[in-house]
Design a protein around this motif. Structure first.
Motif, short mmCIF file in Angstrom:
data_model
loop_
_atom_site.label_atom_id
_atom_site.label_comp_id
_atom_site.label_asym_id
_atom_site.label_seq_id
_atom_site.Cartn_x
_atom_site.Cartn_y
_atom_site.Cartn_z
N PHE A 32 0.82 -1.21 0.00
CA PHE A 32 0.00 0.00 0.00
C PHE A 32 0.85 1.26 0.00
O PHE A 32 1.84 1.36 0.72
CB PHE A 32 -0.95 0.02 1.20
CG PHE A 32 -2.25 -0.65 0.92
CD1 PHE A 32 -3.36 0.07 0.55
CD2 PHE A 32 -2.35 -2.03 0.98
CE1 PHE A 32 -4.56 -0.55 0.26
CE2 PHE A 32 -3.54 -2.67 0.69
CZ PHE A 32 -4.65 -1.92 0.33
N SER A 70 -0.39 5.10 0.40
CA SER A 70 -1.64 5.81 0.62
C SER A 70 -1.43 7.04 1.49
O SER A 70 -0.35 7.29 2.01
CB SER A 70 -2.64 4.86 1.29
OG SER A 70 -3.94 5.39 1.18
N VAL A 115 0.85 7.59 -6.83
CA VAL A 115 0.72 6.14 -6.69
C VAL A 115 1.01 5.47 -8.04
O VAL A 115 1.71 4.44 -8.09
CB VAL A 115 -0.67 5.76 -6.15
CG1 VAL A 115 -0.91 4.25 -6.23
CG2 VAL A 115 -0.83 6.25 -4.71
N THR A 136 -4.05 1.68 -2.78
CA THR A 136 -4.15 3.00 -2.16
C THR A 136 -5.57 3.18 -1.63
O THR A 136 -6.51 2.57 -2.14
CB THR A 136 -3.77 4.13 -3.13
OG1 THR A 136 -3.56 5.34 -2.37
CG2 THR A 136 -4.82 4.37 -4.19
#
Length: 170
Positions: free
Chosen positions: A58, A60, A91, A109
């Motif tokens: 991830f 984020s 991202v 994300t």
């Protein structure tokens, strides 16, 4: 990086918000700073190298509304009609590098608070999964209750993400 590199962090109301070790609210990063992109990409690739079986990682936002409003981030967000614009561009850039070395890894994300609304033109890369967070939804009504404005808004965003993204989580 806080004292030496304040430009790595969000600019809000004309000043950079750096991490205070006593503040539980971690600041967001400036997502258009090329050094930040390089550092985050290197950390992500190092994490994947340490765990070659990992299938998802991830990248984020932090859990607050303190997104960067510097000129570069604000221009992307204004053009995209959402503060997800600068986040998803960032991202996607990380995901492009991940795909070169780890083609089977998905970069996830979160989309919530200021980033839940999908951008107008930026689409997630094929190896990006967007996870919508229902934290703002009303728990007193069904998610698809047409009389509940909060849930209607969430479902509208979910439909819009479905038009541009093949990998969606909730």
């Amino acid at each position: 990086y806080r004292a030496d590199q304040p430009e790595y962090f969000s600019e809000i109301d004309g000043r950079r918000v750096v991490l205070d070790s006593f503040d539980p609210q971690y600041p967001q990063l400036c997502l258009t700073n090329p050094d930040v992109l390089k550092i985050v990409t290197e950390v992500v690739l190092a994490d994947l190298a340490e765990d070659p079986e990992k299938k998802m990682i991830f990248v984020s936002q932090n859990d607050n509304n303190e997104y960067c409003q510097c000129r570069r981030c604000a221009e992307i967000d204004a053009r995209e009609g959402s503060s997800m614009g600068s986040l998803l561009a960032f991202v996607n850039a990380v995901a492009d590098e991940v795909a070169k070395k780890h083609p089977n890894v998905t970069v996830g994300t979160l989309a919530y608070r200021y980033s839940r609304k999908p951008p107008k033109t930026i689409k997630p890369r094929p190896n990006v999964m967007v996870q919508l967070c229902s934290i703002e939804c009303c728990m007193m009504h069904a998610i698809d209750d047409p009389t509940c404005p909060g849930n209607v808004s969430f479902c509208d965003d979910l439909r819009e993400w479905g038009r541009i993204c093949d990998k969606i989580g909730i």
